[in-house]
Design a protein around this motif. Structure first.
Motif, PDB file in Angstrom:
ATOM      1  N   UNK A   1      -3.159  -8.074  -1.665  1.00  0.00           N
ATOM      2  CA  UNK A   1      -3.216  -7.305  -2.105  1.00  0.00           C
ATOM      3  C   UNK A   1      -3.693  -6.530  -1.183  1.00  0.00           C
ATOM      4  N   UNK A   2      -3.473  -5.119  -1.004  1.00  0.00           N
ATOM      5  CA  UNK A   2      -3.712  -4.431  -0.038  1.00  0.00           C
ATOM      6  C   UNK A   2      -5.000  -3.074  -0.689  1.00  0.00           C
ATOM      7  N   UNK A   3      -5.649  -2.942   0.662  1.00  0.00           N
ATOM      8  CA  UNK A   3      -7.231  -1.917   0.486  1.00  0.00           C
ATOM      9  C   UNK A   3      -6.081  -0.610  -0.906  1.00  0.00           C
TER      10      UNK A   3
ATOM     11  N   UNK B   1      -2.323  -0.173  -9.755  1.00  0.00           N
ATOM     12  CA  UNK B   1      -2.465  -1.103 -10.929  1.00  0.00           C
ATOM     13  C   UNK B   1      -0.519  -1.643 -10.579  1.00  0.00           C
TER      14      UNK B   1
ATOM     15  N   UNK C   1      -0.517  -4.266  -7.526  1.00  0.00           N
ATOM     16  CA  UNK C   1      -1.469  -5.610  -7.863  1.00  0.00           C
ATOM     17  C   UNK C   1      -1.671  -6.743  -8.637  1.00  0.00           C
TER      18      UNK C   1
ATOM     19  N   UNK D   1     -11.828 -12.975   0.957  1.00  0.00           N
ATOM     20  CA  UNK D   1     -12.302 -11.730   0.490  1.00  0.00           C
ATOM     21  C   UNK D   1     -12.516 -12.208  -0.941  1.00  0.00           C
TER      22      UNK D   1
END
Lengths: 285, 285
Positions: A85-87, A91, A94, A233
């Motif tokens: 998942x990227x910054x 919706x 992700x 993270x």
DNA sequence: CGCAATCTGTAATTTAATTACAAGATATCC
DNA sequence: GGATATCTTGTAATTAAATTACAGATTGCG
């Protein structure tokens, strides 16, 4: 290995232009297999030979061969790739990524799982006088789930997510008891202690944990699930789902081993729930 | 439809030369995808255009396109289907089946999930003063898992699997509080009560449950997961995995919404665990 | 037997992919 | 900080592959 996964995994070893190619392919893999090298080069804004070099780097003979591999990867209908998942993901992005990563993790777990170990674990569990499930943190919910499942089998089951209770329970264990310790990393000190204590008291200890971990060393039998996961993270996700599926498998093996007569028991448990629920017919259709 | 099947089915409508091509392809499909049209023509002892015509007859654009389709057909005999475990299945069989069923369930869940609802749920959760997760039975472990995840976000989170505690907690809820009720069937009476009570007390109630169920009717927002499952005999498996993935998605959406500054907090939580664990380096490699 | 329709192959054409090479960028070492 | 070496990237040339157009062959049918 799946070409798509391969692209994702080796994204770091790519050069700038090659990464452009990778991005375009990952964004529309389905289009890629129907494009010429020229079209793809244009989309990625690089030259044609760059695309070709990209293909070669992925151990394919060239662009057409690469498309073949890609087509095979896409054959499942869905590319189960462990995409992170990227910054800036929305919706849709992700949600899709998490579903796909989870499925990808299950896929690798399926391939790597040791069926013999499962079979032995089922053996041990069916003969257990008492079964205990221990987990801490994220693994505690897996332990709870296991308890919920095995509880239906009319076997004495306990489950603790409290170190002190786990310790007491482990000390009180005896031959014929089975203790299942759940930990993704296998490096939780307290749980290692519990496993050691249980074994000293002649219990059989099954570890659902990483192979070669400290916890694994304390166990009689290890069920390892090497699931690739990005725990830097966020929190363990895929690994825990894999653990649950493993529990499902053990529970299923258990019921099958016990024979058909025993499965009537499950129905009984299920029927007993009826009183606490609204009737199904009132709300379907 | 699968190209290979298509070839077999339409073998009657082929001309003499085309059948030669078909035979060669069916005999070595794996070689075919790595051959040029010239090589294949030679193997089948026909001319190149004949091969091309053969491809077109199968509704492909030409030879390269045909190879793509063929590659996809060869990739995976069995996509993930919901195969039920049978009485006489051995460990390999039931292990494979459970993995595949779970993956199939996730696949359908992914397709049916309502992204808008997820987005709104994330909205609601990010603004919550307090978040409560309630589940009973098998769903209790999902609730625990959710607590474990959201707890790291430095938000007040509670989780109860006890009806009395749930009830008390629901009564005490107020505007700005979010209550998440988890139930696969959505027909658990007690949980419906809880949802109603929470809503009467101005809490926002999110239901992770079946669409159109009694529980769904009591909720402000429903996240439904229509996962096909064989609950007749055994216990909920796939549905619970889908619920967990949904929790993962909500948690991920939460962290993304909160921005990068907030994610440092997660690292802090993670680092705090270090003391309770054995060092990684000692045991890898 | 002969005409028409279909099938098949040869050769030409087009398109795509690959290679060779040179220019540019980047890193490294004095 | 400049010079050299290494790695990237693109342009143009080459080669290979696939497709098309066309013509000869075959088969079916009256």
């Amino acid at each position: 290995m799946n070409v798509l996964e391969k692209i994702v995994n080796s994204v770091n070893s790519f050069s700038k232009s090659e990464r452009k190619v990778a991005d375009v392919i990952l964004a529309n893999p389905q289009t890629t297999i129907h494009s010429s090298i020229a079209a793809l080069a244009k989309m990625a804004d690089v030259s044609e030979p760059t695309v070709n070099r990209f293909c070669r780097r992925l151990d394919t003979k060239g662009f057409p061969d690469f498309k073949l591999h890609l087509a095979q990867s896409l054959a499942n209908g869905t590319p189960y790739v462990n995409r992170h998942v990227e910054e800036e993901d929305g919706p849709e992005a992700y949600t899709a990524k998490i579903f796909e990563s989870t499925m990808a993790a299950l896929d690798t777990a399926r391939q790597r799982v040791d069926i013999n170990a499962i079979n032995r674990a089922v053996d041990v569990l069916t003969q257990a006088k008492k079964i205990s499930f221990f987990g801490l943190g994220a693994s505690a919910s897996v332990a709870h789930d296991a308890q919920n499942k095995f509880f239906r089998f009319n076997v004495p089951v306990v489950c603790f997510d409290d170190i002190v209770m786990q310790r007491m329970s482990a000390i009180n264990s005896a031959e014929g008891d089975v203790v299942v310790c759940i930990s993704h990393t296998g490096r939780t000190k307290n749980l290692c202690d519990i496993a050691a204590i249980a074994r000293e008291n002649d219990a059989t200890v099954i570890g659902i944990t990483a192979y070669d971990s400290p916890l694994a060393k304390e166990c009689t039998l290890v069920l390892s699930l090497d699931v690739p996961e990005d725990t830097d993270m966020y929190m363990p996700m895929a690994s825990r789902v894999a653990q649950l599926v493993l529990i499902d498998i053990l529970a299923t093996g258990f019921t099958l081993r016990r024979g058909s007569k025993f499965r009537e028991n499950l129905k009984k448990v299920k029927d007993s729930l009826r009183g606490s629920r609204f009737d199904k017919k009132d709300f379907n259709n």
